[in-house]
Design an enzyme around this catalytic site. Sequence first.
Site, PDB file in Angstrom:
ATOM      1  N   SER A  53     -76.122 -24.981 -26.558  1.00 21.98           N
ATOM      2  CA  SER A  53     -75.606 -23.649 -26.857  1.00 21.98           C
ATOM      3  C   SER A  53     -76.170 -23.127 -28.185  1.00 21.98           C
ATOM      4  O   SER A  53     -77.375 -23.064 -28.364  1.00 21.98           O
ATOM      5  CB  SER A  53     -74.071 -23.685 -26.850  1.00 21.98           C
ATOM      6  OG  SER A  53     -73.527 -22.397 -26.727  1.00 21.98           O
ATOM      7  N   ASP A 206     -73.531 -22.794 -19.854  1.00 24.10           N
ATOM      8  CA  ASP A 206     -73.517 -23.488 -21.144  1.00 24.10           C
ATOM      9  C   ASP A 206     -73.551 -25.007 -20.966  1.00 24.10           C
ATOM     10  O   ASP A 206     -72.812 -25.569 -20.154  1.00 24.10           O
ATOM     11  CB  ASP A 206     -72.245 -23.082 -21.900  1.00 24.10           C
ATOM     12  CG  ASP A 206     -72.283 -23.445 -23.371  1.00 24.10           C
ATOM     13  OD1 ASP A 206     -72.361 -24.649 -23.679  1.00 24.10           O
ATOM     14  OD2 ASP A 206     -72.233 -22.531 -24.204  1.00 24.10           O
TER      15      ASP A 206
END
Length: 349
Positions: A53, A206
């Site tokens: 991320s 993610d």
Amino acid sequence: MTTKNTRLRGDDEHKPVALALQGGGMHGAFTWGVLDRLLEDGRLAIEGVSATSAGSMNAAVLAYGLLKGGEDGARQALHDFWHAVAQSAERYNPLRWVPWLKGTHSFGFDHSPLYAFADMALRIFSPYQFNPNNLNPLREVLDSQVDFTALRKQCPIHLYLCATNVETGKIRLFTGEDICADAVLASACVPTLFQAITIDGEHYWDGGYMGNPAIYPLIYHCKTRDVVIVHINPLVRRGVPVMAADILNRVSEISFNSSLMREMRAIAFVTDLIQQGKVDRDEMKEMLIHSIRSDEAMCALSVSSKYNADWDFLCGLRDNGRREADAWLMHHYQNIGQRSSIDIREEFL
């Protein structure tokens, strides 16, 4: 080129380490500060980075900065990236046209109603509803700050970016020729905020769901035994949350730390086997784990501040990261190559 010298790979004067960078939205500016201080210190040779991320964004920019100009180039690249993020957020911030709604920002606090409203709205509407054209300002920022073609040709470090396959639930590691802007965006694709990133017909969210970040590629592919984890999500948050947003935030923190805790359990198990003489040291690798984090500071931040890209706020996070990294260097640099600087069982098991 200077980025291929022994200083980055490790020599007698510079201790080699691998970095594991967590994600956490705009709180990733804390990691920027940690990296800035470690690069400024200059005594560590970064052999590899595994990231997720916001950590993946820091990692890609770090690698490209090292490629362009070594440690100083990496520090400048990280500064320029986060400044570009703040400028992009300002351009897209609807509050810029409603000055009286703007609150003040300071480290640890966020008084603007925009971020609380955004956090609430994202729990009601999906990105396929509120963003049907799939606009992503981060793509523009990445494209302007990182030459991915150059990075693929001559990446100065082992680089692993973690994403989650939406359909299979498996982790995907992007590395080598797979490194591109889409790979970084896939690793940072918060499903409530962005539409899934599609790469070669596969859809990704993610990476924090399956590896925040993954440690195993650093074990398998880096020579160093030392892994420095830079935490964004607090491991410990005292008290029981009672507000809906706080409950959901703590659930997210626990979820995003769970994969890391499982890997730490496996590392602790192997370490015990090696130290007890049940496994030959030539057969398995005894890892040395280090940790840089600021749970107290992160717990003080509001849930919605993960969307806050105000420059002063980001700089406050950066400064806190620098302080934590400075304290870690002062107290634990001597442990690199010798022993873990944390008790894995106490911290993770």
